[in-house]
Design a protein around this motif. Structure first.
Motif, PDB file in Angstrom:
ATOM      1  N   LEU A  74       0.794  -1.223   0.000  1.00 22.55           N
ATOM      2  CA  LEU A  74       0.000   0.000   0.000  1.00 22.55           C
ATOM      3  C   LEU A  74       0.828   1.274   0.000  1.00 22.55           C
ATOM      4  O   LEU A  74       0.275   2.366  -0.085  1.00 22.55           O
ATOM      5  N   ALA A  75       2.134   1.167   0.102  1.00 25.79           N
ATOM      6  CA  ALA A  75       2.982   2.361   0.207  1.00 25.79           C
ATOM      7  C   ALA A  75       2.805   3.280  -0.989  1.00 25.79           C
ATOM      8  O   ALA A  75       2.688   4.506  -0.826  1.00 25.79           O
ATOM      9  N   SER A  76       2.772   2.740  -2.188  1.00 22.69           N
ATOM     10  CA  SER A  76       2.634   3.594  -3.372  1.00 22.69           C
ATOM     11  C   SER A  76       1.261   4.256  -3.412  1.00 22.69           C
ATOM     12  O   SER A  76       1.130   5.403  -3.846  1.00 22.69           O
ATOM     13  N   VAL A  77       0.231   3.548  -2.941  1.00 19.62           N
ATOM     14  CA  VAL A  77      -1.112   4.143  -2.899  1.00 19.62           C
ATOM     15  C   VAL A  77      -1.142   5.297  -1.899  1.00 19.62           C
ATOM     16  O   VAL A  77      -1.670   6.372  -2.197  1.00 19.62           O
ATOM     17  N   GLY A  82      -1.290  10.996  -0.805  1.00 21.15           N
ATOM     18  CA  GLY A  82      -0.662  12.125  -0.128  1.00 21.15           C
ATOM     19  C   GLY A  82      -0.231  13.212  -1.088  1.00 21.15           C
ATOM     20  O   GLY A  82      -0.391  14.406  -0.815  1.00 21.15           O
ATOM     21  N   LEU A  83       0.327  12.818  -2.239  1.00 21.01           N
ATOM     22  CA  LEU A  83       0.722  13.808  -3.243  1.00 21.01           C
ATOM     23  C   LEU A  83      -0.490  14.574  -3.770  1.00 21.01           C
ATOM     24  O   LEU A  83      -0.421  15.796  -3.957  1.00 21.01           O
ATOM     25  N   VAL A  84      -1.586  13.866  -4.006  1.00 23.72           N
ATOM     26  CA  VAL A  84      -2.798  14.542  -4.477  1.00 23.72           C
ATOM     27  C   VAL A  84      -3.300  15.517  -3.413  1.00 23.72           C
ATOM     28  O   VAL A  84      -3.657  16.666  -3.730  1.00 23.72           O
ATOM     29  N   LEU A 134       6.301  13.432   3.746  1.00 29.97           N
ATOM     30  CA  LEU A 134       5.438  12.315   3.368  1.00 29.97           C
ATOM     31  C   LEU A 134       6.279  11.137   2.894  1.00 29.97           C
ATOM     32  O   LEU A 134       6.073  10.001   3.322  1.00 29.97           O
ATOM     33  N   ARG A 135       7.230  11.399   2.023  1.00 29.77           N
ATOM     34  CA  ARG A 135       8.094  10.332   1.512  1.00 29.77           C
ATOM     35  C   ARG A 135       8.894   9.697   2.644  1.00 29.77           C
ATOM     36  O   ARG A 135       9.045   8.475   2.716  1.00 29.77           O
TER      37      ARG A 135
END
Length: 166
Positions: A74-77, A82-84, A134-135
């Motif tokens: 789920l990390a990429s999701v 978060g980016l959005v 966030l990253r």
């Protein structure tokens, strides 16, 4: 905890970890279903049919013993969401700051210019730092899970030496 001088250290492996990783990579063909190689953490990557990966995800999601982790999947999701969210917040704060600065130009010229300049400078910098944080948080969670998976695998592959006599 006291140091006991007569304790023997744990046994060392018979070969370096890099040699063991190279042997494992050579022994594992790239055509193995479900595994597309090993990343630098030593954890196999998921590859294959989406249905197979989804079934594994759903069973891991409802695993009440918490023996399987879903964080890596789920990390990429989470990062994308978060980016959005950061992008939407950036647009609203940036446009709002510019509108407020332009609106205040009529009754306070210096304050309006200061608000416009600070919006142009500060909001992008804060958005950049938000992306970095966030990253960092997501990478920390993934690294923690990778450590847990690697520790579990090491514990399974370690030969248990008899406990030293006291």
């Amino acid at each position: 905890m006291t140091d006991q001088p007569n304790q023997t250290p744990p046994p060392l492996p018979d070969r370096p970890a890099s040699a063991a990783a190279q042997e494992a990579a050579a022994a594992q063909p790239e055509t193995t279903p479900g595994i597309a190689g090993v990343d630098d953490t030593g954890v196999p990557r998921l590859m294959g049919e989406l249905d197979d990966i989804g079934r594994g995800f759903m069973s891991a999601l409802f695993d009440i013993t918490f023996t399987r982790f879903i964080t890596r999947r789920l990390a990429s999701v989470f990062f994308l969401v978060g980016l959005v969210a950061i992008g939407i917040a950036f647009v609203f704060v940036f446009v709002g700051g510019l509108i407020s600065g332009i609106g205040s130009l009529g009754w306070n010229l210096g304050g309006g210019i200061a608000l416009i300049l600070s919006t142009i400078i500060v909001v992008p910098v804060l958005a950049f730092f938000a992306v970095v944080v966030l990253r960092f948080v997501i990478e920390s969670g993934v690294a923690l899970i990778a450590i847990a998976e690697n520790t579990e695998r090491t514990a399974q592959n370690t030969q248990h030496a008899p406990a030293p006599r006291r």
